[in-house]
Design a protein around this motif. Sequence first.
Motif, PDB file in Angstrom:
ATOM      1  N   SER A   1       0.763 -10.562  72.064  1.00  0.00           N
ATOM      2  CA  SER A   1       1.952  -9.749  71.793  1.00  0.00           C
ATOM      3  C   SER A   1       1.668  -8.256  71.888  1.00  0.00           C
ATOM      4  CB  SER A   1       2.512 -10.081  70.404  1.00  0.00           C
ATOM      5  OG  SER A   1       1.537  -9.882  69.397  1.00  0.00           O
ATOM      6  N   ARG A   2       0.497  -7.819  71.402  1.00  0.00           N
ATOM      7  CA  ARG A   2       0.181  -6.389  71.461  1.00  0.00           C
ATOM      8  C   ARG A   2      -0.071  -5.940  72.885  1.00  0.00           C
ATOM      9  NH1 ARG A   2      -4.594  -6.147  67.168  1.00  0.00           N
ATOM     10  NH2 ARG A   2      -4.890  -8.213  68.063  1.00  0.00           N
TER      11      ARG A   2
ATOM     12  N   ARG B   1       9.348 -19.847  62.599  1.00  0.00           N
ATOM     13  CA  ARG B   1       7.941 -19.569  62.890  1.00  0.00           C
ATOM     14  C   ARG B   1       7.669 -19.737  64.386  1.00  0.00           C
ATOM     15  NH1 ARG B   1       2.588 -18.926  59.886  1.00  0.00           N
ATOM     16  NH2 ARG B   1       1.187 -18.818  61.678  1.00  0.00           N
TER      17      ARG B   1
ATOM     18  N   LYS C   1       4.578 -17.873  65.598  1.00  0.00           N
ATOM     19  CA  LYS C   1       3.181 -17.438  65.667  1.00  0.00           C
ATOM     20  C   LYS C   1       2.234 -18.620  65.489  1.00  0.00           C
ATOM     21  CE  LYS C   1       0.083 -14.038  63.487  1.00  0.00           C
ATOM     22  NZ  LYS C   1      -0.115 -13.214  64.686  1.00  0.00           N
TER      23      LYS C   1
ATOM     24  N   THR D   1      -7.691  -7.187  59.252  1.00  0.00           N
ATOM     25  CA  THR D   1      -6.746  -7.426  60.351  1.00  0.00           C
ATOM     26  C   THR D   1      -6.171  -6.161  60.953  1.00  0.00           C
ATOM     27  OG1 THR D   1      -4.908  -7.662  58.788  1.00  0.00           O
ATOM     28  CG2 THR D   1      -6.102  -9.669  59.404  1.00  0.00           C
ATOM     29  N   HIS D   2      -6.487  -4.997  60.373  1.00  0.00           N
ATOM     30  CA  HIS D   2      -5.932  -3.744  60.906  1.00  0.00           C
ATOM     31  C   HIS D   2      -6.955  -2.622  60.725  1.00  0.00           C
ATOM     32  CE1 HIS D   2      -2.095  -1.303  61.793  1.00  0.00           C
ATOM     33  NE2 HIS D   2      -3.119  -0.459  61.848  1.00  0.00           N
TER      34      HIS D   2
ATOM     35  N   ASN E   1       0.008  -2.332  55.482  1.00  0.00           N
ATOM     36  CA  ASN E   1       0.826  -1.747  56.554  1.00  0.00           C
ATOM     37  C   ASN E   1       0.762  -0.225  56.596  1.00  0.00           C
ATOM     38  OD1 ASN E   1       1.840  -4.253  57.565  1.00  0.00           O
ATOM     39  ND2 ASN E   1       3.240  -4.335  55.817  1.00  0.00           N
TER      40      ASN E   1
ATOM     41  N   ASN F   1       3.699 -16.588  52.789  1.00  0.00           N
ATOM     42  CA  ASN F   1       4.033 -15.916  54.047  1.00  0.00           C
ATOM     43  C   ASN F   1       4.231 -16.957  55.150  1.00  0.00           C
ATOM     44  OD1 ASN F   1       4.435 -14.009  56.032  1.00  0.00           O
ATOM     45  ND2 ASN F   1       2.385 -13.138  55.944  1.00  0.00           N
TER      46      ASN F   1
ATOM     47  N   LEU G   1       5.991 -17.359  57.817  1.00  0.00           N
ATOM     48  CA  LEU G   1       6.163 -17.034  59.231  1.00  0.00           C
ATOM     49  C   LEU G   1       4.913 -16.438  59.880  1.00  0.00           C
ATOM     50  CD1 LEU G   1       9.794 -15.590  59.325  1.00  0.00           C
ATOM     51  CD2 LEU G   1       9.017 -17.955  59.557  1.00  0.00           C
ATOM     52  N   LYS G   2       3.993 -15.912  59.057  1.00  0.00           N
ATOM     53  CA  LYS G   2       2.856 -15.211  59.651  1.00  0.00           C
ATOM     54  C   LYS G   2       1.483 -15.603  59.100  1.00  0.00           C
ATOM     55  CE  LYS G   2       5.358 -11.019  61.003  1.00  0.00           C
ATOM     56  NZ  LYS G   2       5.394  -9.536  60.920  1.00  0.00           N
ATOM     57  N   CYS G   3       1.408 -16.479  58.110  1.00  0.00           N
ATOM     58  CA  CYS G   3       0.101 -16.846  57.558  1.00  0.00           C
ATOM     59  C   CYS G   3      -0.780 -17.449  58.649  1.00  0.00           C
ATOM     60  CB  CYS G   3       0.263 -17.824  56.392  1.00  0.00           C
ATOM     61  SG  CYS G   3       1.068 -19.387  56.824  1.00  0.00           S
ATOM     62  N   GLU G   4      -2.085 -17.141  58.586  1.00  0.00           N
ATOM     63  CA  GLU G   4      -3.027 -17.639  59.590  1.00  0.00           C
ATOM     64  C   GLU G   4      -4.235 -18.289  58.924  1.00  0.00           C
ATOM     65  OE1 GLU G   4      -3.795 -15.461  63.317  1.00  0.00           O
ATOM     66  OE2 GLU G   4      -2.633 -13.829  62.427  1.00  0.00           O
TER      67      GLU G   4
END
Length: 309
Positions: free
Chosen positions: A15-16, A95, A97, A185-186, A200, A243, A245-248
Amino acid sequence: MKKPALVIMAAGMGSRYGGLKQIDPVDEQGHILMDFSIYDAKKAGFEQVVFIIKRENEQDFRLAIGDRISRHMNVSYVYQELDALPDGWFVPKGRIKPFGTGHAILCCKQVIDGPFAVINADDYYGSQAFATLYQFLSTHEDDSKYRYCMVGYILGNTLTDNGHVARGVCKTDGNGYLLEIQERTHIEKRSLGAAYTEDNGQTWTEISTDSLASMNMWGFSKSILWELEERFPAFLQKGFRENPLKCEYFLPAVVGALLKEDKASVKVLKSTDQWHGVTYKEDRPMVVKAIQNMKKTGKYPVSLWEKED
């Protein structure tokens, strides 16, 4: 002892980057980054490669690399599908992802029957990394603990000027064994170093560019598949609550848990090779230039597979 296999995680959405970066050519001959990883892996002794992909991308992958590599390596395809969940679990509404690297490796349980290496599709690791990884996997077996390994890189050599990256930051003991791994993660490159955020961008924490980083280049015995499967439901229960929709399901997180439980050891194999990767489109020109330079110095032939074809 069974020969190690090479597992390549290529199901990320990109996506990025803005496209299917895993099959974007990086030279005039049409090679992609995976070509160089597989070339180095074959040279090190690997004979089997497993591509983890999204089912809808299979045709593109076959055309871009799979059919070519199948003439030189034993090739298998594994599909990381959202609905590949334990009985009784369902994908949360909305979801899209993928469920992360731990889930990706878990999807390989039907095709892996021995030791194996794990790499990302969109990273360049270097020939030394594959040689040391293969040597470890060929000479170590589980005993009172699971005997794993990881290739580590200097964090500052894995950052991009074009945005943030996710890295597993590692701490080792005096004998080179992994003590702890923290998934950041960032992480962003700064003029005087680097920093990461977990909220964020509201707050930032400086991090040394000399830190040891995991680039998802691991060596495992088959035991990791059992552990990933056993721990997955607990992850889903917590992740879907907090989370959905985005948990990994991060592979390093599971390895870290095994370390804390004293069930595994992870030897960190430090590589002196320069890491290269394509996280953003703006990274591509630098990778292309690096590949050109390595060909000029004779590290790689102009056409990787020509002599074998």
